[in-house]
Design an enzyme around this catalytic site. Structure first.
Site, PDB file in Angstrom:
ATOM      1  N   ASN A  46       0.823  -1.204   0.000  1.00  0.00           N
ATOM      2  CA  ASN A  46       0.000   0.000   0.000  1.00  0.00           C
ATOM      3  C   ASN A  46       0.863   1.263   0.000  1.00  0.00           C
ATOM      4  O   ASN A  46       1.047   1.894  -1.039  1.00  0.00           O
ATOM      5  CB  ASN A  46      -0.947  -0.005   1.206  1.00  0.00           C
ATOM      6  CG  ASN A  46      -2.115   0.936   1.012  1.00  0.00           C
ATOM      7  OD1 ASN A  46      -2.017   1.936   0.307  1.00  0.00           O
ATOM      8  ND2 ASN A  46      -3.247   0.614   1.613  1.00  0.00           N
ATOM      9  N   ASP A  47       1.422   1.601   1.131  1.00  0.00           N
ATOM     10  CA  ASP A  47       2.157   2.868   1.233  1.00  0.00           C
ATOM     11  C   ASP A  47       3.358   2.930   0.297  1.00  0.00           C
ATOM     12  O   ASP A  47       3.704   4.011  -0.201  1.00  0.00           O
ATOM     13  CB  ASP A  47       2.628   3.087   2.676  1.00  0.00           C
ATOM     14  CG  ASP A  47       1.460   3.230   3.641  1.00  0.00           C
ATOM     15  OD1 ASP A  47       0.400   3.706   3.204  1.00  0.00           O
ATOM     16  OD2 ASP A  47       1.607   2.856   4.805  1.00  0.00           O
TER      17      ASP A  47
END
Length: 465
Positions: free
Chosen positions: A392-393
């Site tokens: 994700n990040d």
């Protein structure tokens, strides 16, 4: 044993430690490196026991048996995804061991034996107590945050920097008291108490997303505490081993800070400059509403049928679902069809450096196929399909575009520049940084909502039919 023989054995053990660290730097030599380091530790332990005129070995053997049993059970039961918590606990145990051993040595020297109470003994004891207590309590806070026993959000107390500064000054004053009046145990235990508060307040302002960096730093602290304890005990081996751990820990912390665009000073001083701000990047509804396109395994299989180059980006979700063997099967299936398949690894993918490398090595995925972020980023524009699994990040483009974002400036994998991006994820929930990801709503992105392992199994079945 003669002093010459003991020093020679310590020299051999130290050389094995260094060779072990060198071996751990590459997957092919990692097992050998681990064995070399373990052999060095065995030599060091045996020689120390023979040298120190142990009165009775019963308690030591009992401790070894109990500790070995606990270690074996933990090694079997702790999943890879919980390894950072495990490392935090081990760091904490190293810290508290240094506190207790140094304290016992001081009490023994002052009140029990006639060992000379030198400046080396008292100063090293104070340093060991200070760093060891900070390490122990800081590690417990880190463990609690990663294990969700306490909130992973930053806890920013009013005037925390002034409080920490006061605690640091008090610690130094008490350390001076230990050095000048070693016969007053109140100074040492007061130092441990104040340093414990400092350890808690230094770590609690740091959010869960930055906790792996903190754990690396605490790993370095535990090595420094052990090194100081080596001076307390006049044990050359402990000084060398502690120095190696301290140095390697600070190097790892530096690497992680660079990979996450974090300041080392920020970590060292416990969230210096952190502030309570609204997460950048906008609200999830504003970004995702009406823009997210989902796909099923058959649609993605059609994309892969015509692809010539595929890049797979593994993340924490892959580790949670234990999908490393499925991802290897998918890669082999594509390669049999003439597709070039590589893996792009972010330096902090998962939760710790090397986490993804170890996970993929478990599935015997060739190391040559694992590209670093620097190697992968120039190749995304020539990639037909990128498959992001549970990351994700580290693929969030707001790191490049939004200066107000909590991850602004963080180096990311530029997967959004590929022709098509397939994101395998259970939902649109944010990652550790707690911010939405515009990549999920990009024109060239397809969301494949499923558990990582199940998604890959279904995709493989669709490709085979």
């Amino acid at each position: 044993m003669t002093t010459s023989l003991i020093n020679l054995a310590y020299l051999v053990a130290s050389a094995l430690f260094i060779l072990g660290l060198k071996g751990l730097s590459h997957p092919r030599t990692a097992v050998r490196g681990n064995l070399l380091g373990a052999s060095g530790m065995l030599i060091a332990v045996v020689v120390t026991l023979l040298d120190r005129q142990i009165v009775g070995y019963g308690g030591i053997l009992g401790g070894i048996l109990v500790g070995s049993a606990i270690g074996a059970v933990l090694a079997q039961r702790i999943p890879m995804t919980a390894m950072p918590q495990m490392v935090a606990l081990l760091n904490g145990l190293g810290g508290i061991a240094s506190v207790l051993v140094a304290g016992a040595a001081l009490i023994e020297a002052v009140g029990i034996t006639e060992r000379p109470v030198t400046a080396q003994l008292t100063i090293a004891t104070a340093v060991s107590g200070l760093i060891g207590a900070v390490t122990f309590w800081g590690s417990l806070v880190a463990f609690g945050k990663l294990q969700d026993l306490i909130s992973g959000n930053p806890v920013l107390l009013p005037g925390r920097h002034a409080i920490n500064a006061a605690l640091l000054v008090a610690s130094i004053a008490l350390a001076a008291g230990v050095a000048m009046r070693p016969d007053v145990p109140l100074f040492y235990w007061g130092l441990v108490l104040v340093a414990s508060a400092l350890g808690i307040l230094a770590v609690i302002p740091i959010g869960g997303a930055d906790m792996p960096v903190v754990i690396s730093l605490l790993n370095s602290y535990s090595g420094l505490a052990a090194c100081a304890t080596g001076f307390v005990l006049d044990n050359t081996m402990l000084i060398i081993a502690g120095s190696l751990v301290g140095a390697s820990g600070i190097i790892l912390t530096r690497i992680m800070c660079d990979a996450m665009n974090r300041s080392l000073a920020n970590v060292l001083f416990g969230g210096l400059g952190a502030a309570v701000t609204a997460p950048g990047g906008g609200k999830g509804d504003d970004i995702y509403a009406g823009r997210v396109k989902s796909a099923d395994p058959e649609e993605i299989a059609m994309l892969l049928d015509i692809a010539q180059r595929v890049m797979i980006v593994p993340g924490y979700g892959l580790a949670v679902s234990q999908a490393q063997h499925s991802v290897k099967t998918l890669a082999e299936l594509l390669e049999k069809r003439g597709v070039q398949v590589d893996f792009a690894i972010h330096p902090v993918a998962g939760r710790m450096p090397g986490h993804m490398n170890v996970l993929l090595a478990e599935a015997d995925i060739p190391y040559e196929k694992l590209l670093t972020m620097e190697e992968a980023n120039p190749q995304f524009e020539q990639t037909d399909v990128v498959i992001v699994i549970g990351a994700n990040d580290v693929v969030n483009p707001v790191a490049r575009t939004d200066p107000s974002s909590p991850i602004a400036g963080m180096p990311i994998l530029d997967v959004d520049r590929a022709r098509t991006v397939v994101v395998v994820k259970r939902s649109l929930s944010p990652g550790f940084a707690g911010i939405p990801n515009p990549l999920f709503a990009a024109d060239n992105t397809l969301m494949y909502f499923a558990d990582g392992k199940k998604a890959l199994v279904d995709l493989i079945a669709a490709l085979e039919h």
